[in-house]
Design an enzyme around this catalytic site. Structure first.
Site, mmCIF file in Angstrom:
data_model
loop_
_atom_site.group_PDB
_atom_site.id
_atom_site.type_symbol
_atom_site.label_atom_id
_atom_site.label_comp_id
_atom_site.label_asym_id
_atom_site.label_seq_id
_atom_site.Cartn_x
_atom_site.Cartn_y
_atom_site.Cartn_z
ATOM 1 N N ASP A 1 0.813 -1.209 0.000
ATOM 2 C CA ASP A 1 0.000 0.000 0.000
ATOM 3 C C ASP A 1 0.850 1.265 0.000
ATOM 4 O O ASP A 1 2.083 1.211 -0.067
ATOM 5 C CB ASP A 1 -1.063 0.003 1.089
ATOM 6 C CG ASP A 1 -0.542 -0.343 2.455
ATOM 7 O OD1 ASP A 1 -1.274 -0.990 3.205
ATOM 8 O OD2 ASP A 1 0.613 0.036 2.775
ATOM 9 N N LYS B 1 -3.567 2.975 -4.056
ATOM 10 C CA LYS B 1 -4.144 4.115 -4.769
ATOM 11 C C LYS B 1 -5.557 4.389 -4.292
ATOM 12 O O LYS B 1 -6.357 3.485 -4.132
ATOM 13 C CB LYS B 1 -4.168 3.813 -6.276
ATOM 14 C CG LYS B 1 -2.787 3.562 -6.835
ATOM 15 C CD LYS B 1 -2.386 4.645 -7.822
ATOM 16 C CE LYS B 1 -0.895 4.657 -8.055
ATOM 17 N NZ LYS B 1 -0.471 3.476 -8.838
ATOM 18 N N MET C 1 -2.329 10.022 12.125
ATOM 19 C CA MET C 1 -3.439 10.472 11.265
ATOM 20 C C MET C 1 -4.160 11.707 11.790
ATOM 21 O O MET C 1 -5.348 11.845 11.584
ATOM 22 C CB MET C 1 -4.474 9.343 11.087
ATOM 23 C CG MET C 1 -3.922 8.122 10.400
ATOM 24 S SD MET C 1 -5.087 6.761 10.356
ATOM 25 C CE MET C 1 -4.900 6.039 11.977
#
Ligand code: SAH
Length: 512
Positions: free
Chosen positions: A35, A57, A173
């Site tokens: 990934d 993607k 994140m």
């Protein structure tokens, strides 16, 4: 025969931070599923004929549909009997959904194993000079996802409790949600002045770090264009960075250097640059091609009739050695013939074949070889010299030797041919930005400009010596720096000095 899926942690980005086990599994897999956060450089470990599935993607489908597709792909590859590596950024089980993939494999009846990885929440702070714990400063650390916005009622993280915990908080994140997270932590009792840092692309050659406080970090990071992937560290450990920062301080950190040397020779040069923190972009502009070997074979058949063999590049050593080996001969064939080389790399290539050099000049150019031969004391008059050269090499050496009275045979054994073409990949690399382009021969300059186009001559050039610099200037480049000696290490030193000068000039032009 059933297959097996290895879920492998790729580490945070620096390709050296994958585990030994992970690299071994990559080297013998039938398929790799990777990934976006797994460094593509790691695919160099994968056999050429293995299947490669890029599932990183961002497609149009929702995130959970995408995860279902990945799960289904892993199960089907496993059922087809393949050895599959599922390569995931950092550690597969730290905010990585690795355990969901394991559940799917368990339900699908496919065998799996897990290889942990170095997680970004530890590695990015480490490369920023921030320990997540430190005696007397932080006795605990919490890894928390910033994916859940504290302003929303659905949040499951107890930010107030975290604020009271007293340990280091490491946020994954959390770029967009940072302002709300900071507010929630302050409400929970954490001092607004708590040191905080954001580390973007941690452990990559592009790593950037911004340090501020809990309440000012979001604004500072936005002002510096810091965007995902980012690890945010909140806690007093951040203040240790002032003393133990190391990675971003390396001499060439973040410098984007294009290396145009032929691939076969780029290896040590590129790795020296990387070791100093440069982001190396390999654009091999030329390839070394052997010429018809008949003249070299003929000369080597009577090589003992020569007093001197002159080899002025590693390519000449390769050509000579290959011709000897093709005739089932070895180093003994050169017994009694003296060898002149041009520089340390040529000398090393000879030594690797059991041949010590009799003469190595002080200056690593043809003129230097002449000077050294001239200073030998022994007259070159009447000496027979075999010079193994490149097609198009200058005539300085044979002419100078003949002027000394030597009898010179020049054998053209190899040539450099252009190997770069104007592809989209090359254009993409140029568009991404190149700070300096390195040239180790005039032929590389010509080949590079032919493929990259005239606007590429705006990139500052670093050249191995005066002749290459001359070619670069003629092509329209500004020569930023030139090696003091024609060796790769000297070219690296020249680039370091150039960068220092650049930074000093920049510091001087900034208001204090
Ligand atoms: N499994 C991964 C984390 C995946 S979640 C691990 O163990 O590291 C994705 C988040 O990880 C990103 O949004 C970012 O917060 C963080 N991340 C991953 N790699 C990073 C890197 N090199 N630098 C900074 N943050 C990174």
């Amino acid at each position: 025969m059933t297959g097996i899926v290895h879920l492998v942690g790729a580490g945070p980005g620096d390709p050296g931070l994958i585990t030994v086990r992970g690299a071994e599994l990559l080297a013998r897999c039938d398929a790799v599923v990777f990934d976006a956060l797994a460094n593509p450089a790691l695919l160099a470990h994968v056999p050429a004929d293995a299947e490669r599935h890029d599932v990183g993607k961002r497609g149009g489908s929702t995130e959970s549909a995408k995860q279902d597709d990945i799960n289904a792909l892993l199960v089907s590859l496993g059922k087809a009997g393949k050895r599959v590596v599922r390569l995931k950024g950092g550690d597969p089980l730290v905010f990585g959904r690795g355990s969901e993939e394991m559940q799917a494999l368990a339900q699908g009846g496919v065998r799996f194993e897990l290889v942990p990885g170095v997680t970004a929440g530890v590695a990015a702070p480490a490369y920023a000079g921030i320990p997540v714990t430190h005696r007397g400063i932080a006795t605990s650390v919490t890894f928390v996802t910033g994916h859940e916005d504290p302003a929303k009622a659905t949040t499951t993280t107890d930010w107030h409790a975290l604020a009271k915990g007293g340990g280091t908080i490491v946020l994954y994140m959390g770029v967009k949600t940072l302002p709300n997270i900071a507010r929630a932590l302050v409400e929970g009792g954490l001092s607004p002045d708590t040191p905080a840092a954001a580390v973007q692309w941690g452990t990559h050659s592009t790593q950037r770090t911004v340090v501020a406080t809990l309440t000012t970090l979001a604004e500072r990071a936005a002002a510096e264009n810091i965007s995902a992937p980012v690890i945010t560290i909140i806690g007093n450990v951040v203040s240790l960075r002032a003393e133990i920062e190391w990675f971003e301080k390396r001499a060439l950190h973040g410098l984007r250097v294009a290396v145009t040397r032929a691939t076969a020779q780029a290896g040590t040069f590129s790795s020296e640059l990387r070791e100093l923190g440069a982001h190396v972009i390999e654009m091999p502009a030329i390839v070394i091609e052997p010429l018809d070997t008949a003249p070299l074979d003929a000369a080597l058949a009577t090589v003992r009739d020569y007093q001197w063999l002159v080899l002025t590049s590693q390519n000449a050593v390769d050509a000579t050695w290959n011709a000897l080996r093709a005739a089932s001969r070895d180093a003994r064939a050169l017994a009694g013939v003296k060898i002149a080389s041009i520089g340390p790399a040529t000398g090393q290539a000879l030594m690797e074949r059991g041949l010590a050099v009799d003469l190595s000049p002080k200056r690593f150019v043809a003129e230097g070889v002449l000077e050294a031969l001239g200073q030998l004391g022994e007259s070159m008059k009447g000496s027979r010299v075999l010079y193994v050269a490149a097609e198009g090499a200058r005539d300085v050496l044979p002419e100078g030797l003949r002027a000394m009275g030597a009898e010179v045979d020049v054998v053209r054994a190899y040539r450099s041919a252009p190997s770069l073409s104007a592809t989209n990949e090359l254009q993409g690399q140029l568009d991404a930005g190149v700070d300096i382009v390195t040239f180790t021969s005039a032929s590389a300059v010509t080949a590079f400009v032919a493929a990259a186009g005239p606007q590429a001559t705006r990139i500052p050039a670093a050249c191995i010596g005066p002749i290459t610099s001359e070619a670069a200037r003629a092509a329209g480049f500004t020569v930023a720096c030139e090696a003091l000696q024609a060796t790769a290490p000297a070219l690296v030193s020249a680039i370091i000095a150039w960068r220092w000068a650049q930074e000093a000039a920049q510091d001087a032009s900034e208001p204090a």
